[in-house]
Each structure stands twice: as C-alpha cells, then as structure tokens.
Design an enzyme around this catalytic site. Structure first.
Site, PDB file in Angstrom:
ATOM      1  N   LYS A   1      59.005  -1.311  11.303  1.00  0.00           N
ATOM      2  CA  LYS A   1      57.568  -1.207  10.403  1.00  0.00           C
ATOM      3  C   LYS A   1      57.961  -0.776   9.006  1.00  0.00           C
ATOM      4  CE  LYS A   1      54.746   1.930   9.245  1.00  0.00           C
ATOM      5  NZ  LYS A   1      54.293   1.274   7.949  1.00  0.00           N
TER       6      LYS A   1
ATOM      7  N   GLU B   1      65.971  10.307   7.762  1.00  0.00           N
ATOM      8  CA  GLU B   1      66.429  10.657   6.415  1.00  0.00           C
ATOM      9  C   GLU B   1      65.237  10.970   5.275  1.00  0.00           C
ATOM     10  OE1 GLU B   1      67.205  10.528   2.858  1.00  0.00           O
ATOM     11  OE2 GLU B   1      67.191   8.596   3.065  1.00  0.00           O
TER      12      GLU B   1
ATOM     13  N   CYS C   1      65.371   8.973  -3.128  1.00  0.00           N
ATOM     14  CA  CYS C   1      65.615  10.042  -2.592  1.00  0.00           C
ATOM     15  C   CYS C   1      66.931  10.997  -3.111  1.00  0.00           C
ATOM     16  CB  CYS C   1      65.663   9.986  -1.126  1.00  0.00           C
ATOM     17  SG  CYS C   1      66.950   8.991  -0.370  1.00  0.00           S
TER      18      CYS C   1
ATOM     19  N   GLU D   1      59.794  18.306  -4.067  1.00  0.00           N
ATOM     20  CA  GLU D   1      60.197  16.969  -4.374  1.00  0.00           C
ATOM     21  C   GLU D   1      59.294  15.994  -5.121  1.00  0.00           C
ATOM     22  OE1 GLU D   1      62.427  13.241  -2.456  1.00  0.00           O
ATOM     23  OE2 GLU D   1      60.732  13.957  -1.391  1.00  0.00           O
TER      24      GLU D   1
END
Length: 415
Positions: free
Chosen positions: A106, A181, A215, A319
C-alpha cells in the site's frame, strides 16, 4: 526483477517527471536519486538472494547433524510513505519477492502515481500474476485492513511513530512480525578540526535535500564553540544560495512541500521557535520568497536556519520534516554526546572531525542506528538500515531483509 529494473531505467525520465509532479520534489532529485535507486533495489536483491547461506552443526557423539532452512513467510504486507515514493516502495517489494513471498503493498494515498506506473511494467517484466499486489487507498481503510488481516503474517512499514504505534496495537492479536522504520531527529556534530569546505556543502544537503522531507535529514547541528561563528556565517550564506521554485526547473534546489497542511505544520515550528526567543537566521519570515507566476499558490518554503534555541524546545525535540534545521554551540565531546542523545529518536547522525580516535569514540556512543562520519547518505545495501528508540524496530538490508522476510527452522537428522 532484473527485467523490471531495466524497464524502470528505460522509462526513467517519465518516472522522474511523474514523481516530481506527484510529490513536489525537484525533477533533478527524482532523476538522480529516487528512480535510479528504485531500479537498483531490484537489481541488488535479485543478486544478493543468490549468495545467502544456512547454518549446519554436527554432534558426532549423538550421531546427529543439524541444519537450518529458511522458508518464505507467505504474504508480506508493505506500507510505504509519501516522501520517497518509488524508492521506498521498491526497497520493500524487492527483498520480499526475492525471498519467495507474495506481497500486498500500500503506497501512500498522497503519492501513488509511480506505484501505478510500476504496476503496468510488472506483467511486461514477466512477474507472475498475484505475486505483487498493490492496493491504493488511505491508511485508515486500506492500511488498517492489511495490518488486521489474519493471513498477512508480517508488516514492513515506513512512516510516523504515531502510525507505527497503531500498527503494533492492531497486529498484536495476530503476533505479526514487524519491521518499523520511523522518524528521526538527526544530529550533526561538527568538531573544531572539521574540514568546513566539505562539511558545509554536505550539511546543507543533509538539512534541505528533498525539502527536508527525508527521515535521515539533519535537523540539529551542534558546532564546537571555537568554529561556531565561522560555520554559521558560511552556512547561512550558502543556504541563501539555494533556489526555491518550480520543481521542473533544473536550476531549482528546493521544490514544493507535500501539502498545504504539512507546510502550515512546518511553518508553525518556526513561529514557536521565534516565540521562545530563538533567532531565525534566514528563511521563513526573514527572507522574501520569489516564485514564478505559475507557482504562487504552491506549498513552497525557504530553507530556514534557527539559532539560539534551547535543547528542550519542540524544534529540537520533535521531527519537523521540512526545510528547517537548528544550529547550536557546544564545548566538549562529553557534553555534545549527551545532548545529541537527548531526544526520543535514534535514527541517524553525522560526525565531522579529522581525529580518527574521536570519530570512533563518538560514533560508538551515539544512540543512532546509522552514523556517518565526514559524509552523509552513503549507503551500502548489504548493511543494516534502521533506528533505535522511537525511530523504529528491526533492520533491513541484504542479510537483515532475508531474515525478516523468511521463517527459519532447525532440522535435526540422526544417522
């Protein structure tokens, strides 16, 4: 897999254009990073799968030989994000099918075009029907259905820590195998013996490449006090040279952010920093953004540097995932290691120093799954990739992906 890589490379320009229009990244970045790596992922795992070995031991006194055998898990559920759409999708599909699994993948509903384009090449490459299945839909519907399905024994996910927590919760009743992750709040540690001629352009790239929507991007820069002023002066000057604008323009360095909502979120961090008394050295709210007429309503933002900010600030702890980085001074090695580790994340870090002993010492002490010294984003796919703490669970790479996408059994033969 090799034929599929050939077909992607043959259509590289079409894929790059589509990725840029869909995600907002520059065509140059898609052309030189995303699409070549997507093709390479298939080539790498097509080759590496041929070279794995299993274990064998002998118990002579018992007249027994033991050996291990690895079998495919079955159906692999793969959920990939919007920032590097085809790059990260193929990073999951390639090892999964190389290990003999079928997959239900997906892609992000925000960036599904290149996944659809790849689907059209699967049959042309000779991929058997039913091996690679791509489901387009939202995370709340398609993603959750995949995670909750009892016949999908493993999930490989790249995305936010919050979504990962829900995946862990929903998959727990089925005892699924997970590889997660997640986010990062990655530090760059720059000692006073660093080669700034290499450090500054690389740190510029590590902070703002792909609009900071990677990331692994650097979002906290710790500079030793003796070179702090020089670094900041040069770093700001080079940052201001980066051009923001139409992603199709080959002279542009920074394209558009993924959405209006994400742009507003990133901007809100800069506003919070300013309200806390931090100094905005360049970028958002300081410099004017000149855009071509056709891009005036786009989701663009100047690369932004924040200074004089406390480690406790949300801009140093959370983040941001945009073209924003914070730069602060430090004095000692002991101090900076503690400060660099003082966040909930532990994905990647960079260390800049010409002292080899220091490089090894600091790299060992940093709570990061990846540590680059005097470079950034140099990857060998043979080696493990993944983070510590809230940056994820598990590792992927040649050996690690092989172990994740297979089930091991021990077989004992008495003779």
């Amino acid at each position: 897999m090799n034929r599929l890589a050939d077909l992607i490379e043959h259509d590289l320009e079409a894929f790059a254009q589509a990725e840029s229009k869909d995600q907002g990244k520059t065509v140059t970045f898609a052309r030189t990073v995303d699409i070549p790596r997507a093709a390479y992922n298939f080539r790498f795992f097509a080759s590496s799968i041929l070279h794995h070995t299993t274990e064998c031991t002998e118990m002579e006194s018992m007249g027994c030989v033991h050996y291990t055998s690895r079998m495919p898990m079955g159906v692999a559920g793969l959920i990939s994000p919007w920032n590097l759409p085809l790059y990260l999708l193929t990073w999951k599909i390639a090892p999964a099918i190389a290990c003999g699994n079928t997959v239900v993948a997906k892609p992000s509903e925000m960036t599904s075009v290149t996944a659809w384009m790849m689907c059209k090449l699967l049959e042309k490459a000779g991929m058997p029907h039913g091996v690679v299945n791509v489901v387009f839909g939202t995370g709340a519907k398609a993603g959750e259905a995949l995670v909750c399905h009892p016949d999908v024994p493993l999930i490989s996910f790249t995305g936010s820590t919050l979504t990962a927590q829900r995946i862990m919760e929903k998959s727990a009743p089925h005892c699924k195998k997970l590889s997660l992750e997640l986010g990062g709040k990655n530090p760059a540690i720059i000692f006073d013996d660093a080669d700034l001629n290499q450090c500054i352009p690389t740190t510029l790239r590590s902070s703002f490449a792909n609009q900071g929507e990677i990331c692994l991007c650097t979002s906290r820069i710790f500079v030793q006090r003796g070179i702090y002023n020089e670094f900041v002066k040069r770093f700001v000057a080079e940052t201001k040279k980066w051009k923001v604008g139409n992603p199709s323009d080959p002279t542009v360095d920074v394209g558009a952010l993924i959405s209006k909502e994400h742009l507003e979120k990133v901007r809100s961090y800069v506003k919070k920093a300013k309200a806390e008394g931090a100094k905005i050295l360049c970028g958002e709210g300081v410099d004017s953004l000149a855009l071509p007429a056709g891009n005036q309503k786009g989701y663009f933002m100047l690369p932004t540097i924040i200074a004089e900010i406390k480690d406790e600030s949300c801009c140093m702890q959370e983040e941001i995932f945009g073209p924003v980085t914070c730069v602060v001074a430090f004095d000692t090695e002991e101090e900076v290691v503690k400060r660099a580790n003082g966040v909930k994340y532990g994905l990647a870090a960079t260390v800049w120093s010409s002292n080899v002993g220091r490089v090894h010492r600091v790299a060992r002490r940093l709570q990061s799954g990846l540590v680059w010294t005097n470079c950034w984003l140099v990857r060998d796919l043979n080696l493990p990739f993944g983070g510590m703490k809230a940056s994820g669970i598990g590792r992927e790479g040649a050996k690690d992906s092989y172990e994740f996408f297979t089930e091991v059994k021990t077989i004992t033969i008495k003779h």
